[in-house]
Design an enzyme around this catalytic site. Sequence first.
Site, PDB file in Angstrom:
ATOM      1  N   ARG A  94      72.396  30.236  24.519  1.00  0.00           N
ATOM      2  CA  ARG A  94      71.703  29.080  25.103  1.00  0.00           C
ATOM      3  C   ARG A  94      70.733  28.450  24.115  1.00  0.00           C
ATOM      4  O   ARG A  94      70.601  27.229  24.064  1.00  0.00           O
ATOM      5  CB  ARG A  94      70.962  29.493  26.374  1.00  0.00           C
ATOM      6  CG  ARG A  94      71.931  29.714  27.520  1.00  0.00           C
ATOM      7  CD  ARG A  94      71.263  30.025  28.836  1.00  0.00           C
ATOM      8  NE  ARG A  94      72.223  30.781  29.630  1.00  0.00           N
ATOM      9  CZ  ARG A  94      72.098  31.033  30.925  1.00  0.00           C
ATOM     10  NH1 ARG A  94      71.042  30.610  31.580  1.00  0.00           N
ATOM     11  NH2 ARG A  94      73.025  31.710  31.560  1.00  0.00           N
ATOM     12  N   GLU A 150      73.357  37.060  43.027  1.00  0.00           N
ATOM     13  CA  GLU A 150      72.118  36.779  43.755  1.00  0.00           C
ATOM     14  C   GLU A 150      72.078  37.554  45.065  1.00  0.00           C
ATOM     15  O   GLU A 150      73.106  37.773  45.695  1.00  0.00           O
ATOM     16  CB  GLU A 150      72.006  35.271  44.060  1.00  0.00           C
ATOM     17  CG  GLU A 150      71.899  34.407  42.821  1.00  0.00           C
ATOM     18  CD  GLU A 150      71.767  32.930  43.153  1.00  0.00           C
ATOM     19  OE1 GLU A 150      71.292  32.603  44.269  1.00  0.00           O
ATOM     20  OE2 GLU A 150      72.154  32.116  42.305  1.00  0.00           O
TER      21      GLU A 150
END
Length: 476
Positions: A94, A150
């Site tokens: 990233r 999640e």
Amino acid sequence: MEKLGVELEEEGCGNEEDDEAWAMALADVGAAGSLQGVHDQVLPTQNSSSRVIVHVDLDCFYAQVEMISNPELKDKPLGVQQKYLVVTCNYEARKLGVKKLMNVRAAKEKCPQLVLVNGEDLTRYREMSYKVTELLEEFSPVVERLGFDENFVDLTEMVEKRLRQLQSDELSAVTVSGHVYNNQSINLHDILHIRLLVGSQIAAEMREAMYNRLGLTGCAGVASNKLLAKLVSGVFKPNQQTVLLPESCQHLIHSLNHIKEIPGIGYKTTKCLEVLGISSVHDLQTFSSKILEKELGISVAQRILKLSFGEDNSPVIPSGPPQSFSEEDSFKKCSSEIEAKKRIEELLASLLNRVCRDGRKPHTVRLIIRRYSPEKHCGRESRQCPIPSHVIQKLGTGNYDVMTPMVDLLMKLFRNMVNVKMPFHLTLLSVCFCNLKALNTARKGPMDYYLTASSTTASYSGKRSFKMKDTHMEDF
DNA sequence: TGGGGTTAT
DNA sequence: ATAACCC
């Protein structure tokens, strides 16, 4: 005092147990003497139960799993590839400009040193995902999964229990773990603050356990409902946690640049709202509810309107074992029945292994296709049918060929959807097993209840090893 | 856009 | 069976 009531969302009516827990926590606070004012401040809101929810969000999950599998990949920019997409990447990548869901070519262009691993087989990710959920379930059984990476956990009861065990003089010594959203000052005289701080401590313990036992890092957000917990978990990003105190709720929700960033407002709803000239959270908050109800239906309209104020009374629903198992494969072109059959056989072989290890039996099978279209959005079609009971029986046993009858069944579904005498062009095939039942519930009678109830409760992880008698599949 | 999942209609 | 939502 009224203001406090406004800033708390009106969660669903508190049940008796909640109210009792409340009363006990308040009794302890009252015993602190100097904290007496808390009573006056909090009692008016008692009828609207206040929860403590944590949202736990693993950092670039697939990439983390890959780095654990192969530690050489650590400290290198790593992308996980599915077909021609980099679906996720680690933080090294990233930093060098790689984004989620970036085209492989664009990613390589941006970052020539990018290391790519294929992530089309989700097996290891799925297994690690359930290990995380099970770890969180040790803290509190109320854990709801959202995707593979999640989880929501309702910490309300755990927090109440800890508060009850605190001595009254220890209350004023409660501290936060991690960040406080908006750098808001903590008021230890406010029971809502205290509860959320205890939630932040539990969240920290959860992240510690995830790291120590599974080697995984992630973020956590603690707030009074799922929406806010999820939004706040992303504020400080890799491997950090944040708690939202009630007074900063509006700050959080207005920090969103567009309504599409509100979880629950998806692609279609966003398009619809855009036509109405609604793009910011403020636009939505102040829009006529009547017109909204006419455009979106009363259910969606009322729900998203509440979401725009940061209100979300949806409970954390324990996910338990999965409701369905599916495997899909996408490709440029499939235009013959023979090729379709081959692809379906591959999907089926993997699925049979998974279903077998689960122990429960699917009673329904579904075939899903996507037809080629020059540049339209998705559009899938499906056909489903019951699985014949004699096939269901053989599913768990590992002997005898269950492939053949299942393939025959699926090809019937295929021909029901696709006219094989006409040219066709498919870009995706998927097989799904659903309508899972605990045992052979074909019997009736009083035993049935006990049989289904007990094994649904069991924790979910791979049990029952088994080898397929069936041929081919994962030769490489 | 992949390869999964869920619930509501 | 589809459509919406989530990752």
